[in-house]
Enzyme design. Structure first.
Site, PDB file in Angstrom:
ATOM      1  N   GLU B  45      43.932  32.738  38.419  1.00 20.73           N
ATOM      2  CA  GLU B  45      44.183  34.114  37.967  1.00 20.73           C
ATOM      3  C   GLU B  45      45.465  34.667  38.604  1.00 20.73           C
ATOM      4  OE1 GLU B  45      41.072  36.749  39.216  1.00 20.73           O
ATOM      5  OE2 GLU B  45      41.608  38.354  37.817  1.00 20.73           O
ATOM      6  N   LYS B 118      41.154  40.147  30.072  1.00 15.76           N
ATOM      7  CA  LYS B 118      39.949  40.305  30.900  1.00 15.76           C
ATOM      8  C   LYS B 118      39.106  41.494  30.443  1.00 15.76           C
ATOM      9  CE  LYS B 118      38.811  40.185  35.894  1.00 15.76           C
ATOM     10  NZ  LYS B 118      39.444  40.020  37.227  1.00 15.76           N
ATOM     11  N   CYS B 155      37.602  35.485  36.182  1.00 13.60           N
ATOM     12  CA  CYS B 155      37.011  35.938  37.439  1.00 13.60           C
ATOM     13  C   CYS B 155      35.728  36.774  37.276  1.00 13.60           C
ATOM     14  CB  CYS B 155      38.068  36.680  38.259  1.00 13.60           C
ATOM     15  SG  CYS B 155      37.633  36.794  40.028  1.00 13.60           S
TER      16      CYS B 155
END
Lengths: 289, 289
Positions: B45, B118, B155
């Site tokens: 990331e 995300k 994540c």
């Protein structure tokens, strides 16, 4: 953070072909668990019979009982005498031709507080449950007990994150999974440990993703081609296995769970704050968009 | 069962304050992974910067780049020259005032095949992402590559079973999670192992519940108050960790994944057959009924 503790009892047994023997044995260990302090006791799936679903045989429907039945009453009286909540997993005869794999939630006053009827029904070699059980039609209810707000699911539901999430979204603090799972002797022993491991991981993941306690209660013993693997367990709201029974022994456990941990972990890991609910609509699809 | 193998490459690095150094180091290890056979390479990331979200500082928006940028082009050329798919996690400047935590899927022809922005944005001490990133508005897309159908999440999405499920329902065979997660020095070391354990369990559970491969790529190194814990991993469709990097070292791995295992496990554990989609509608609620 004020502690809010509740003692959970779990009873892990092998089953014989004699219903009365199974009932009596279970009753005695339930009593012991309550005497040892348990306020909510969870028994294993289909607790009073062997796991008859490993064969397709219409004679097995004789094991189904209605909600007024002396086996149930025996545990209602026990609950009433001890002010415990008892989760009693039965083969329910709802009507002529409609049967369910059901957990009765018996309240501390001995009444039937409610039912959970197994929603996800497996059907695999030696687990022919679709033959016996209509899929549950009560959704994923949560039960307010004097000791905790609890969700009840059953065995195969363990593999579906949706079920755990829906119970948690209704406010469940502890999720109970009465279970009958084991190794099938026709599969190679090399895969046994990966199956047990996957099963544990799923319980841990439900606890973590929802920051709740998760309790699984499995049977032990060899029945036909299945060796039930025990390993009943209690998982903390961050996925730690805080208690676990053996793979082969009959036993009961009483475990103290501090429910205030739920709020602690939900503040540390605020998943419920951050769910993207406006983007989840395709979860009700079978596949694809 | 015919094997259908694909070699996955993962690159785990520490980051300096120098963007160019990070880019060059990452580029070299990506090249090495491809030379070692990797067909799909996933980077960590926000790969070209330190994890700037541990502070709230408007100057950090300078790290954001548009989709036409020399850093991206460098990897587009590499992809084109080697016919690899590269998953490039950047800080995306979508417009003046709109920034995302984004993964660019670079196709083997060097074009930008698509983006994942995300969806679940954390905001916790030392992880102030809501300040920097608008929540993604592209949903949970899946990308058809010549090597596999892949889902990309980032994540914090790791903690949400909904995200993994939605990608799997779109046909993802492998789910990639570029990541920046570590221990916060203000928390007691006693809880470090439970955090790492919970993080691994969630990846394993997504693999099991969906019978897909799951790949997480994390960074290493100390940055400010955070010690990133590495442990990048590849999980099989039944939850076994088949590869894992160290907690502290810079390294790359190339792992062979046999995609035919997905069908094998889905026949053994037919969860997709048995989801009770008509009973899942409350998953789009924040809480309660």
């Amino acid at each position: 953070m004020n502690r809010k503790e509740v003692a959970i009892g779990i009873v892990q047994l092998s089953c014989t072909k004699e219903v009365n023997t199974n009932v009596q044995k279970t009753f005695e260990l339930t009593q012991k668990a309550i005497r040892a302090g348990a306020k909510i006791v969870c028994l294993q799936e289909l607790f009073y019979t062997q796991y008859f679903c490993q064969n397709i045989d219409p004679l097995h429907f004789e094991y189904a009982i209605e909600l007024k039945h002396h086996i149930i009453e025996k545990f209602q009286i026990l609950a009433q005498n001890t002010a415990a909540t008892i989760l009693l997993p039965i083969f329910e005869k709802r009507s002529v031709g409609i049967y369910h794999n059901t957990v009765i939630v018996i309240s501390p006053s001995g009444t039937i507080q409610g039912l959970y009827r197994k929603m996800h029904i497996p059907d695999d070699p030696s687990f022919y449950e679709k033959y016996y059980f209509s899929p549950g039609d009560l959704g994923f209810p949560v039960f307010e007990t004097p000791y905790a707000k609890i969700g009840v699911l059953i065995c195969y539901d363990q593999w579906f994150p949706e079920a755990a999430r829906l119970a948690a979204l209704q406010g469940a603090e502890i999720l109970f999974y009465p279970t009958a799972i084991g190794w099938w002797e026709k599969e190679p022993e090399e895969i046994y440990s990966s199956q047990l491991s996957a099963w544990k991981i799923m319980h841990q993941s439900h606890a973590i993703a929802n920051n709740i306690f998760v309790v699984a209660v499995n049977r032990v013993g060899k029945e036909g081609e299945l060796a039930f693997w025990g390993n009943s367990l209690v998982v903390s709201p961050f996925g730690e296995i805080i208690a676990q029974t053996s793979t082969t022994e009959e036993e009961f456990l009483v475990i103290m769970c501090d429910l205030s941990q739920i709020e602690y972990y939900r503040q540390q890991w605020p998943f419920f704050r951050d769910r993207r609910i406006e983007a989840y609509q395709d979860l009700v699809k079978r596949f694809g968009k």
